[in-house]
Enzyme design. Structure first.
Site, PDB file in Angstrom:
ATOM      1  N   GLY A   1      12.781  54.481  60.070  1.00 27.89           N
ATOM      2  CA  GLY A   1      11.431  54.541  59.518  1.00 27.89           C
ATOM      3  C   GLY A   1      11.324  55.641  58.482  1.00 27.89           C
ATOM      4  O   GLY A   1      11.772  55.489  57.337  1.00 27.89           O
ATOM      5  N   GLY A   2      10.771  56.782  58.879  1.00 30.27           N
ATOM      6  CA  GLY A   2      10.480  57.879  57.948  1.00 30.27           C
ATOM      7  C   GLY A   2      11.653  58.252  57.052  1.00 30.27           C
ATOM      8  O   GLY A   2      11.471  58.459  55.841  1.00 30.27           O
TER       9      GLY A   2
ATOM     10  N   SER B   1      13.368  57.822  65.171  1.00 27.66           N
ATOM     11  CA  SER B   1      13.760  59.164  64.720  1.00 27.66           C
ATOM     12  C   SER B   1      15.237  59.255  64.339  1.00 27.66           C
ATOM     13  O   SER B   1      15.892  60.280  64.586  1.00 27.66           O
ATOM     14  CB  SER B   1      13.396  60.222  65.774  1.00 27.66           C
ATOM     15  OG  SER B   1      11.986  60.253  65.957  1.00 27.66           O
TER      16      SER B   1
ATOM     17  N   TRP C   1       9.903  50.641  55.702  1.00 22.36           N
ATOM     18  CA  TRP C   1       9.044  51.573  54.959  1.00 22.36           C
ATOM     19  C   TRP C   1       7.637  51.659  55.546  1.00 22.36           C
ATOM     20  O   TRP C   1       6.851  52.495  55.146  1.00 22.36           O
ATOM     21  CB  TRP C   1       8.937  51.139  53.490  1.00 22.36           C
ATOM     22  CG  TRP C   1      10.220  51.166  52.724  1.00 22.36           C
ATOM     23  CD1 TRP C   1      11.468  51.522  53.181  1.00 22.36           C
ATOM     24  CD2 TRP C   1      10.387  50.825  51.344  1.00 22.36           C
ATOM     25  NE1 TRP C   1      12.395  51.417  52.171  1.00 22.36           N
ATOM     26  CE2 TRP C   1      11.751  50.995  51.029  1.00 22.36           C
ATOM     27  CE3 TRP C   1       9.520  50.388  50.346  1.00 22.36           C
ATOM     28  CZ2 TRP C   1      12.270  50.740  49.756  1.00 22.36           C
ATOM     29  CZ3 TRP C   1      10.023  50.132  49.075  1.00 22.36           C
ATOM     30  CH2 TRP C   1      11.389  50.315  48.793  1.00 22.36           C
TER      31      TRP C   1
ATOM     32  N   GLU D   1      13.850  49.832  69.962  1.00 23.30           N
ATOM     33  CA  GLU D   1      13.089  50.988  69.483  1.00 23.30           C
ATOM     34  C   GLU D   1      12.206  51.526  70.606  1.00 23.30           C
ATOM     35  O   GLU D   1      11.084  51.016  70.815  1.00 23.30           O
ATOM     36  CB  GLU D   1      12.200  50.587  68.299  1.00 23.30           C
ATOM     37  CG  GLU D   1      12.970  50.095  67.101  1.00 23.30           C
ATOM     38  CD  GLU D   1      12.194  50.339  65.808  1.00 23.30           C
ATOM     39  OE1 GLU D   1      12.766  50.950  64.907  1.00 23.30           O
ATOM     40  OE2 GLU D   1      11.027  49.933  65.715  1.00 23.30           O
TER      41      GLU D   1
ATOM     42  N   HIS E   1       7.347  44.526  65.972  1.00 23.34           N
ATOM     43  CA  HIS E   1       7.433  45.992  65.959  1.00 23.34           C
ATOM     44  C   HIS E   1       6.370  46.553  66.908  1.00 23.34           C
ATOM     45  O   HIS E   1       5.277  46.003  67.025  1.00 23.34           O
ATOM     46  CB  HIS E   1       7.219  46.515  64.534  1.00 23.34           C
ATOM     47  CG  HIS E   1       7.558  47.958  64.397  1.00 23.34           C
ATOM     48  ND1 HIS E   1       6.715  48.960  64.810  1.00 23.34           N
ATOM     49  CD2 HIS E   1       8.673  48.566  63.930  1.00 23.34           C
ATOM     50  CE1 HIS E   1       7.296  50.133  64.591  1.00 23.34           C
ATOM     51  NE2 HIS E   1       8.489  49.920  64.058  1.00 23.34           N
TER      52      HIS E   1
HETATM   53  P1  13P Z   1      11.031  56.546  62.605  1.00 26.07           P
HETATM   54  O1  13P Z   1      12.449  56.458  62.097  1.00 26.07           O
HETATM   55  O2  13P Z   1      10.081  57.140  61.607  1.00 26.07           O
HETATM   56  O3  13P Z   1      10.965  57.189  63.951  1.00 26.07           O
HETATM   57  O4  13P Z   1      10.502  55.029  62.796  1.00 26.07           O
HETATM   58  C1  13P Z   1      11.288  54.133  63.483  1.00 26.07           C
HETATM   59  C2  13P Z   1      10.714  52.778  63.325  1.00 26.07           C
HETATM   60  O5  13P Z   1       9.660  52.471  63.836  1.00 26.07           O
HETATM   61  C3  13P Z   1      11.466  51.819  62.499  1.00 26.07           C
HETATM   62  O6  13P Z   1      10.966  50.536  62.648  1.00 26.07           O
END
Ligand code: 13P
Length: 274
Positions: free
Chosen positions: A253-254, A232, A25, A186, A116
């Site tokens: 993430g988002g 993403s 989150w 990532e 991260h």
């Molecule tokens: P998004 O899914 O928003 O690109 O973020 C990925 C992320 O950094 C998860 O740790």
């Protein structure tokens, strides 16, 4: 209603590794919003016939939400796990503002994200610091979700796998072969950009990471350790990632901030046949 057993077996990944869909989150949602999201997520998953033996789901709220999320999950016996987004390399002491592994373990956290890219870049976390945090997590019986990934520039200059593999090797220094950890690939350029890696790009780096895991921790660890893709990830692209042999889940993430969208990502086995 759950799918019949034979259909579920067809749709399930064949690796023996339980897929993990994890929602990071980041710095979003206060504790009341966290409760609302976890409740809605649990209801939506239940409506979809969610089966935790087929896919594991974990959420990573901000520190201030963890107690509320723990209480809700435990009181309602929700089939969800949770973790923190960071931890101190130290167990206790004069570290104003930091949160330690023992404090997280006392909340029944299962996981903790370590390294991260936002912490590496915004908080200048070096490979040494990330390695110390991995060991601190393991010392507290937390499962570190170790994040690695290259920038666009790294990729252009050194190829896709060099930096993620070097970050993995550095972070595993001093880690025992039987350590329970998760790796998250990532690519920095894919995070929050709407431009995900292609499934083939993700597979290429995840394979290189698994090979490195084998070299550092041994074949058994390489075979057992889950490697997630993050950057993403959405309901529309998850199935293509999950078809890749070395991608065992996603760090989202988002799209994890929306219960319906995140629950759809968890439903990927319905769309995957390997
Ligand atoms: P998004 O899914 O928003 O690109 O973020 C990925 C992320 O950094 C998860 O740790």
């Amino acid at each position: 209603m759950k799918a019949p057993r034979s259909a579920r077996r067809d749709a399930a990944p064949q690796t023996g590794r339980l897929p993990l869909i994890a929602g990071n989150w980041k710095m979003n949602l206060d504790h009341l919003q966290a409760i609302a999201l976890v409740q809605k997520l649990a209801w939506t998953l239940q409506d979809h016939g969610y089966d935790e033996r087929i896919v594991e789901v974990a959420v990573f709220p901000p520190f201030t939400d963890l107690r509320s999320v723990q209480t809700l999950i435990s009181a309602d016996r929700l089939p969800l796990r949770f973790g923190a987004q960071d931890l101190s390399p130290h167990a206790s002491g004069a570290y104003t503002g930091d949160i330690s592994g023992p404090l997280l373990k006392a909340l029944d956290a299962t996981y903790v994200i370590v390294g991260h890219s936002e912490r590496r870049s915004l908080h200048a976390e070096t490979d040494q610091v990330v390695g110390a945090k991995v060991r601190a997590a393991l010392d507290s019986a937390l499962v570190p979700v170790l994040c690695v990934g290259e920038t666009a520039e790294d990729r252009e200059q050194q190829g896709a796998s060099a930096v993620p593999v070097a970050q993995l090797r550095a972070a595993l220094d001093g880690v025992p072969a039987d350590a329970d950890l998760v790796v998250a690939y990532e690519p920095v350029w894919a995070i929050g950009s709407g431009q995900a890696a292609t499934p083939e790009q993700a597979q290429e780096v995840c394979t290189a990471l698994r090979v490195a895991l084998g070299e550092v921790l041994g074949a058994e660890a390489a075979d057992r350790t889950r490697i997630l893709y993050g950057g993403s990830v959405k309901r529309d692209n998850i199935a293509d990632f999950m078809r890749q042999a070395d991608v065992d889940g996603a760090l989202v993430g988002g799209a994890s901030l929306d219960a319906a969208g995140f629950a759809d990502i968890v439903r990927f086995p319905k769309h995957v046949t390997r």
